[in-house]
Design an enzyme around this catalytic site. Structure first.
Site, PDB file in Angstrom:
ATOM      1  N   LYS A  13      -9.402   2.757   9.943  1.00 38.95           N
ATOM      2  CA  LYS A  13      -7.934   2.665  10.042  1.00 38.95           C
ATOM      3  C   LYS A  13      -7.260   3.137   8.745  1.00 38.95           C
ATOM      4  O   LYS A  13      -6.338   3.940   8.773  1.00 38.95           O
ATOM      5  CB  LYS A  13      -7.509   1.208  10.336  1.00 38.95           C
ATOM      6  CG  LYS A  13      -8.126   0.640  11.611  1.00 38.95           C
ATOM      7  CD  LYS A  13      -7.681  -0.784  11.872  1.00 38.95           C
ATOM      8  CE  LYS A  13      -8.148  -1.791  10.841  1.00 38.95           C
ATOM      9  NZ  LYS A  13      -9.620  -1.982  10.785  1.00 38.95           N
ATOM     10  N   ARG A  88      -3.077  -8.744  14.952  1.00 34.11           N
ATOM     11  CA  ARG A  88      -4.496  -9.057  15.124  1.00 34.11           C
ATOM     12  C   ARG A  88      -4.714 -10.148  16.158  1.00 34.11           C
ATOM     13  O   ARG A  88      -5.858 -10.531  16.402  1.00 34.11           O
ATOM     14  CB  ARG A  88      -5.069  -9.535  13.798  1.00 34.11           C
ATOM     15  CG  ARG A  88      -5.976  -8.496  13.105  1.00 34.11           C
ATOM     16  CD  ARG A  88      -6.397  -9.105  11.800  1.00 34.11           C
ATOM     17  NE  ARG A  88      -7.568  -8.561  11.204  1.00 34.11           N
ATOM     18  CZ  ARG A  88      -7.568  -7.679  10.215  1.00 34.11           C
ATOM     19  NH1 ARG A  88      -6.455  -7.161   9.797  1.00 34.11           N
ATOM     20  NH2 ARG A  88      -8.698  -7.312   9.664  1.00 34.11           N
ATOM     21  N   ARG A 127     -18.394   0.924   1.249  1.00 34.56           N
ATOM     22  CA  ARG A 127     -16.982   1.247   0.955  1.00 34.56           C
ATOM     23  C   ARG A 127     -16.597   0.894  -0.475  1.00 34.56           C
ATOM     24  O   ARG A 127     -16.947  -0.151  -0.991  1.00 34.56           O
ATOM     25  CB  ARG A 127     -16.095   0.463   1.926  1.00 34.56           C
ATOM     26  CG  ARG A 127     -14.624   0.437   1.532  1.00 34.56           C
ATOM     27  CD  ARG A 127     -13.711   0.063   2.666  1.00 34.56           C
ATOM     28  NE  ARG A 127     -13.913  -1.243   3.236  1.00 34.56           N
ATOM     29  CZ  ARG A 127     -13.255  -1.691   4.307  1.00 34.56           C
ATOM     30  NH1 ARG A 127     -12.382  -0.923   4.921  1.00 34.56           N
ATOM     31  NH2 ARG A 127     -13.494  -2.898   4.774  1.00 34.56           N
ATOM     32  N   ARG A 161     -14.627  -4.609  -2.148  1.00 36.10           N
ATOM     33  CA  ARG A 161     -14.098  -5.861  -1.610  1.00 36.10           C
ATOM     34  C   ARG A 161     -15.201  -6.915  -1.515  1.00 36.10           C
ATOM     35  O   ARG A 161     -16.312  -6.592  -1.097  1.00 36.10           O
ATOM     36  CB  ARG A 161     -13.498  -5.604  -0.219  1.00 36.10           C
ATOM     37  CG  ARG A 161     -12.186  -4.872  -0.293  1.00 36.10           C
ATOM     38  CD  ARG A 161     -11.713  -4.388   1.044  1.00 36.10           C
ATOM     39  NE  ARG A 161     -11.745  -5.395   2.091  1.00 36.10           N
ATOM     40  CZ  ARG A 161     -11.255  -5.205   3.303  1.00 36.10           C
ATOM     41  NH1 ARG A 161     -10.700  -4.033   3.616  1.00 36.10           N
ATOM     42  NH2 ARG A 161     -11.319  -6.149   4.214  1.00 36.10           N
ATOM     43  N   ARG A 172     -16.067 -11.561  10.595  1.00 36.21           N
ATOM     44  CA  ARG A 172     -14.947 -10.619  10.795  1.00 36.21           C
ATOM     45  C   ARG A 172     -15.069  -9.933  12.156  1.00 36.21           C
ATOM     46  O   ARG A 172     -14.068  -9.723  12.843  1.00 36.21           O
ATOM     47  CB  ARG A 172     -14.928  -9.587   9.657  1.00 36.21           C
ATOM     48  CG  ARG A 172     -14.532 -10.234   8.324  1.00 36.21           C
ATOM     49  CD  ARG A 172     -14.825  -9.343   7.139  1.00 36.21           C
ATOM     50  NE  ARG A 172     -13.994  -8.169   7.076  1.00 36.21           N
ATOM     51  CZ  ARG A 172     -14.274  -7.093   6.334  1.00 36.21           C
ATOM     52  NH1 ARG A 172     -15.387  -7.059   5.600  1.00 36.21           N
ATOM     53  NH2 ARG A 172     -13.465  -6.071   6.317  1.00 36.21           N
TER      54      ARG A 172
HETATM   55  P1  ADP Z   1     -10.783   0.116   7.983  1.00 39.40           P
HETATM   56  O1  ADP Z   1      -9.459   0.408   7.286  1.00 39.40           O
HETATM   57  O2  ADP Z   1     -10.683   0.273   9.474  1.00 39.40           O
HETATM   58  O3  ADP Z   1     -11.394  -1.206   7.589  1.00 39.40           O
HETATM   59  P2  ADP Z   1     -11.781   2.309   6.287  1.00 39.40           P
HETATM   60  O4  ADP Z   1     -10.824   3.407   6.614  1.00 39.40           O
HETATM   61  O5  ADP Z   1     -11.614   1.631   4.981  1.00 39.40           O
HETATM   62  O6  ADP Z   1     -11.814   1.221   7.515  1.00 39.40           O
HETATM   63  O7  ADP Z   1     -13.263   2.906   6.431  1.00 39.40           O
HETATM   64  C1  ADP Z   1     -14.401   2.100   6.107  1.00 39.40           C
HETATM   65  C2  ADP Z   1     -15.404   2.941   5.330  1.00 39.40           C
HETATM   66  O8  ADP Z   1     -15.975   3.914   6.212  1.00 39.40           O
HETATM   67  C3  ADP Z   1     -14.824   3.699   4.156  1.00 39.40           C
HETATM   68  O9  ADP Z   1     -15.743   3.680   3.085  1.00 39.40           O
HETATM   69  C4  ADP Z   1     -14.604   5.127   4.697  1.00 39.40           C
HETATM   70  O10 ADP Z   1     -14.766   6.101   3.670  1.00 39.40           O
HETATM   71  C5  ADP Z   1     -15.701   5.235   5.746  1.00 39.40           C
HETATM   72  N1  ADP Z   1     -15.281   5.986   6.940  1.00 39.40           N
HETATM   73  C6  ADP Z   1     -14.061   6.010   7.525  1.00 39.40           C
HETATM   74  N2  ADP Z   1     -14.050   6.806   8.611  1.00 39.40           N
HETATM   75  C7  ADP Z   1     -15.327   7.286   8.738  1.00 39.40           C
HETATM   76  C8  ADP Z   1     -15.985   8.178   9.658  1.00 39.40           C
HETATM   77  N3  ADP Z   1     -15.328   8.696  10.697  1.00 39.40           N
HETATM   78  N4  ADP Z   1     -17.303   8.446   9.442  1.00 39.40           N
HETATM   79  C9  ADP Z   1     -17.961   7.876   8.409  1.00 39.40           C
HETATM   80  N5  ADP Z   1     -17.417   7.060   7.503  1.00 39.40           N
HETATM   81  C10 ADP Z   1     -16.109   6.753   7.660  1.00 39.40           C
HETATM   82  P1  AMP Z   2      -8.413  -5.984   6.405  1.00 40.51           P
HETATM   83  O1  AMP Z   2      -8.117  -5.395   5.059  1.00 40.51           O
HETATM   84  O2  AMP Z   2      -7.494  -5.493   7.486  1.00 40.51           O
HETATM   85  O3  AMP Z   2      -9.879  -5.862   6.778  1.00 40.51           O
HETATM   86  O4  AMP Z   2      -8.111  -7.549   6.274  1.00 40.51           O
HETATM   87  C1  AMP Z   2      -8.816  -8.368   5.363  1.00 40.51           C
HETATM   88  C2  AMP Z   2      -8.621  -9.829   5.731  1.00 40.51           C
HETATM   89  O5  AMP Z   2      -7.232 -10.185   5.612  1.00 40.51           O
HETATM   90  C3  AMP Z   2      -9.001 -10.218   7.163  1.00 40.51           C
HETATM   91  O6  AMP Z   2     -10.383 -10.477   7.305  1.00 40.51           O
HETATM   92  C4  AMP Z   2      -8.144 -11.459   7.372  1.00 40.51           C
HETATM   93  O7  AMP Z   2      -8.690 -12.604   6.727  1.00 40.51           O
HETATM   94  C5  AMP Z   2      -6.845 -11.098   6.638  1.00 40.51           C
HETATM   95  N1  AMP Z   2      -5.845 -10.440   7.507  1.00 40.51           N
HETATM   96  C6  AMP Z   2      -5.367  -9.162   7.377  1.00 40.51           C
HETATM   97  N2  AMP Z   2      -4.449  -8.903   8.327  1.00 40.51           N
HETATM   98  C7  AMP Z   2      -4.351 -10.021   9.084  1.00 40.51           C
HETATM   99  C8  AMP Z   2      -3.593 -10.376  10.245  1.00 40.51           C
HETATM  100  N3  AMP Z   2      -2.733  -9.493  10.811  1.00 40.51           N
HETATM  101  N4  AMP Z   2      -3.767 -11.611  10.763  1.00 40.51           N
HETATM  102  C9  AMP Z   2      -4.615 -12.500  10.199  1.00 40.51           C
HETATM  103  N5  AMP Z   2      -5.361 -12.237   9.124  1.00 40.51           N
HETATM  104  C10 AMP Z   2      -5.240 -11.007   8.555  1.00 40.51           C
END
Ligand code: ADP
Ligand code: AMP
Length: 215
Positions: A13, A88, A127, A161, A172
């Site tokens: 995302k 969410r 990541r 993270r 999660r």
């Molecule tokens: P989210 O925001 O959904 O938690 P991220 O965009 O941070 O996910 O992506 C998670 C990890 O996977 C990052 O390290 C990113 O560089 C990698 N990533 C994102 N999209 C892809 C993809 N299509 N293929 C492989 N790795 C990806």
């Molecule tokens: P994310 O960066 O989206 O993976 O979110 C990290 C953490 O923040 C999640 O595991 C939740 O604990 C909290 N969080 C983020 N967005 C929300 C939401 N919309 N509702 C509840 N918890 C959230």
């Protein structure tokens, strides 16, 4: 254009939101980033959210709705927003509808990025992010061009993270399947839901998102 990106943790995302920001000038609203900033700055919200986030559980709806309500009304959202990590839960989705109505705004699309669980664990485990500009990387899938130097801003400081580990990923993923997945039928019923294959490489996922946003 106002859109939501939905996907399990690690689905891509944030990665895709950055592309969309650059291409369409919309702004990314990541509730995870907002919460991490609140934790770092020791704000009351951060103090309340810290342990919940570390356990991989969801922060209470009332706190999240209040946070996004203030944010979405700001002038920089006028060109459009990309919600990343919100809503969410179904109550969050309902609250979002009410606040958009109040502001005279509407959603144009809800894009689901689908990725297998095993790939999600691999993605979050590798990541890391530039501590200065926030650019996202992956040890294997998006390595730095030059070791130790951010491609975007040249900084040498990076962060990982503390919830990006296999153990926290279990809760999660459970939170996603139990509490977040039910919002997919909610948006499908409204005719807003579009799904893309998030298993493809990043550029292909971007192209697929652009394609579903065109129609
Ligand atoms: P989210 O925001 O959904 O938690 P991220 O965009 O941070 O996910 O992506 C998670 C990890 O996977 C990052 O390290 C990113 O560089 C990698 N990533 C994102 N999209 C892809 C993809 N299509 N293929 C492989 N790795 C990806
Ligand atoms: P994310 O960066 O989206 O993976 O979110 C990290 C953490 O923040 C999640 O595991 C939740 O604990 C909290 N969080 C983020 N967005 C929300 C939401 N919309 N509702 C509840 N918890 C959230």
């Amino acid at each position: 254009m106002n859109i939501i990106l939905i996907g399990a943790p690690g689905a891509g995302k944030g990665t895709q939101a950055r592309f969309l920001e650059e291409k369409y000038g919309m702004i990314q609203l990541s509730t995870g980033d907002m919460l991490r900033a609140a934790v770092k700055n020791e704000e009351p919200l951060g103090l309340e959210a810290k342990s919940i986030m570390a356990e991989g559980k969801l922060v209470p709806d009332a706190l999240m709705v209040g946070l996004i309500k203030t944010r979405i009304a700001k002038p920089d959202c006028a060109k459009g927003f990309i919600l990343d990590g919100f809503p969410r839960t179904v109550p969050q989705a309902e609250a979002l509808d009410a606040m958009l109505k109040e502001l005279g705004k509407k959603l144009d699309a809800v894009v689901e990025i689908k990725v297998d669980d095993a790939a999600l664990v691999e993605r979050v485990s590798g990541r890391f992010t530039c501590a200065k500009c926030g650019a996202g990387y992956h040890d294997t899938f998006k390595p730095l061009k030059q070791a130790g130097v951010c491609d975007s801003c040249g900084s040498a400081e990076f962060s990982r993270r503390n919830d990006d580990n296999a153990e926290t990923m279990k809760s999660r993923l459970k939170a996603f399947n139990d509490q977040t997945a039910p919002i997919l039928p909610y948006y499908k019923a409204k005719g807003l839901l579009k799904s893309v294959d998030g298993m493809a490489d990043m550029q292909k996922v971007t192209a697929a998102i652009e394609e579903v946003l065109r129609v």
